[in-house]
Design an enzyme around this catalytic site. Structure first.
Site, PDB file in Angstrom:
ATOM      1  N   PRO A  10       0.791  -1.228   0.000  1.00 11.97           N
ATOM      2  CA  PRO A  10       0.000   0.000   0.000  1.00 11.97           C
ATOM      3  C   PRO A  10       0.827   1.284   0.000  1.00 11.97           C
ATOM      4  O   PRO A  10       1.880   1.352   0.625  1.00 11.97           O
ATOM      5  CB  PRO A  10      -0.816  -0.093   1.296  1.00 11.97           C
ATOM      6  N   ASN A  11       0.306   2.241  -0.738  1.00 12.45           N
ATOM      7  CA  ASN A  11       0.850   3.610  -0.851  1.00 12.45           C
ATOM      8  C   ASN A  11       2.129   3.695  -1.684  1.00 12.45           C
ATOM      9  O   ASN A  11       2.606   4.800  -1.948  1.00 12.45           O
ATOM     10  CB  ASN A  11       1.092   4.230   0.545  1.00 12.45           C
ATOM     11  N   ARG A  18       4.759  10.937  -2.352  1.00 14.73           N
ATOM     12  CA  ARG A  18       4.598  10.622  -0.940  1.00 14.73           C
ATOM     13  C   ARG A  18       5.919  10.806  -0.195  1.00 14.73           C
ATOM     14  O   ARG A  18       6.904  10.134  -0.506  1.00 14.73           O
ATOM     15  CB  ARG A  18       4.197   9.148  -0.915  1.00 14.73           C
ATOM     16  N   TYR A  23      11.214   8.722   0.893  1.00 14.26           N
ATOM     17  CA  TYR A  23      11.159   7.648  -0.109  1.00 14.26           C
ATOM     18  C   TYR A  23      11.763   8.019  -1.469  1.00 14.26           C
ATOM     19  O   TYR A  23      11.800   7.182  -2.364  1.00 14.26           O
ATOM     20  CB  TYR A  23       9.702   7.207  -0.298  1.00 14.26           C
ATOM     21  N   ASN A  77       8.029  -5.638  -1.126  1.00  9.30           N
ATOM     22  CA  ASN A  77       7.977  -4.518  -0.183  1.00  9.30           C
ATOM     23  C   ASN A  77       6.529  -4.477   0.317  1.00  9.30           C
ATOM     24  O   ASN A  77       5.665  -3.901  -0.340  1.00  9.30           O
ATOM     25  CB  ASN A  77       8.360  -3.202  -0.856  1.00  9.30           C
ATOM     26  N   ALA A  80       3.370  -0.830   4.739  1.00  7.89           N
ATOM     27  CA  ALA A  80       2.845  -0.805   6.119  1.00  7.89           C
ATOM     28  C   ALA A  80       2.410  -2.190   6.595  1.00  7.89           C
ATOM     29  O   ALA A  80       2.429  -2.468   7.805  1.00  7.89           O
ATOM     30  CB  ALA A  80       1.688   0.173   6.212  1.00  7.89           C
ATOM     31  N   HIS A  83       4.355  -4.464   9.115  1.00 13.53           N
ATOM     32  CA  HIS A  83       4.279  -4.284  10.566  1.00 13.53           C
ATOM     33  C   HIS A  83       3.023  -4.894  11.175  1.00 13.53           C
ATOM     34  O   HIS A  83       2.897  -4.938  12.389  1.00 13.53           O
ATOM     35  CB  HIS A  83       4.349  -2.781  10.898  1.00 13.53           C
ATOM     36  N   ASP A  90       1.616 -15.480   6.591  1.00 16.10           N
ATOM     37  CA  ASP A  90       1.201 -16.868   6.340  1.00 16.10           C
ATOM     38  C   ASP A  90       1.279 -17.213   4.855  1.00 16.10           C
ATOM     39  O   ASP A  90       1.729 -18.299   4.489  1.00 16.10           O
ATOM     40  CB  ASP A  90      -0.226 -17.096   6.856  1.00 16.10           C
ATOM     41  N   GLU A 101      12.674  -9.497   1.382  1.00  8.39           N
ATOM     42  CA  GLU A 101      11.852  -8.334   1.749  1.00  8.39           C
ATOM     43  C   GLU A 101      12.700  -7.073   1.604  1.00  8.39           C
ATOM     44  O   GLU A 101      13.862  -7.058   2.019  1.00  8.39           O
ATOM     45  CB  GLU A 101      11.351  -8.477   3.196  1.00  8.39           C
ATOM     46  N   HIS A 103      12.790  -2.613   1.815  1.00  8.24           N
ATOM     47  CA  HIS A 103      12.198  -1.347   2.237  1.00  8.24           C
ATOM     48  C   HIS A 103      13.090  -0.223   1.750  1.00  8.24           C
ATOM     49  O   HIS A 103      14.319  -0.297   1.915  1.00  8.24           O
ATOM     50  CB  HIS A 103      12.078  -1.263   3.760  1.00  8.24           C
ATOM     51  N   LEU A 104      12.469   0.801   1.190  1.00 11.34           N
ATOM     52  CA  LEU A 104      13.251   1.947   0.713  1.00 11.34           C
ATOM     53  C   LEU A 104      13.946   2.661   1.873  1.00 11.34           C
ATOM     54  O   LEU A 104      15.102   3.053   1.774  1.00 11.34           O
ATOM     55  CB  LEU A 104      12.321   2.938  -0.007  1.00 11.34           C
ATOM     56  N   ARG A 110      13.302   4.873  12.283  1.00 12.30           N
ATOM     57  CA  ARG A 110      12.023   5.580  12.273  1.00 12.30           C
ATOM     58  C   ARG A 110      11.178   5.233  13.497  1.00 12.30           C
ATOM     59  O   ARG A 110      11.707   4.727  14.485  1.00 12.30           O
ATOM     60  CB  ARG A 110      11.321   5.259  10.945  1.00 12.30           C
TER      61      ARG A 110
END
Ligand code: DQA
Length: 151
Positions: A10-11, A18, A23, A77, A80, A83, A90, A101, A103-104, A110
């Protein structure tokens, strides 16, 4: 033909607009073009499927489909959902090939709620904090591991 799947949560469809200070300024489409151009210098016969969704269930379904598809690796990625999502955690357990996995941002720099990492428990590796390069590095790490480099 070696195939990789990249899933974005998402996002991430709003990358560029954003929080660019966190990012970066590239859109997801631009990151896609940038990553594919760069990775093809190292491995020509490579096909990359990109999928993005803001919906947890759609991401779960794409991972389920991917568990029956012939990919070399999945780069994800979960944004959100990293978390919070037991459902994505699963689903990732269905994947028999490597899962990286990415993450930028460096989520450990953070807010503390970003330090809870559910989906990463189903990943073989994590790459984060290197901005747009994490997609290239995620794919590259698997080309190295599987000895797929042309150079
Ligand atoms: C992110 C980090 C997450 O905490 C956040 O919710 C995102 C993006 C990253 O790529 O840095 O949406 O996954």
């Amino acid at each position: 033909m070696k195939k990789f799947l990249i899933i974005n949560g998402p996002n991430l469809n709003f990358l560029g607009k954003r929080e660019p200070e966190v990012y970066g300024s590239m859109s997801l489409e631009e990151i896609k073009g940038y990553t594919e151009k760069k990775i093809k210098k190292f491995s020509k016969s490579l096909e990359i499927d990109w999928f993005q969704s803001n919906l947890e269930g759609e991401i779960v379904e794409r991972i389920q489909q991917a568990s029956d598809q012939n990919y070399e690796a999945l780069i994800i990625n979960p944004a959100a959902y990293s978390h919070t999502s037991v459902a994505i955690l699963d689903a990732l357990k269905l994947i028999e090939y490597k899962v990286v996995e990415v993450h930028l941002s460096n989520t450990y720099n953070r807010e503390s709620f970003r330090h809870t990492r559910l989906t990463a428990k189903s990943s073989d590796a994590i790459i984060e904090g290197l901005g747009k390069e994490v997609y290239f590095l995620g794919i590259f790490s698997q080309l190295v591991e599987e000895d797929f480099l042309d150079v």
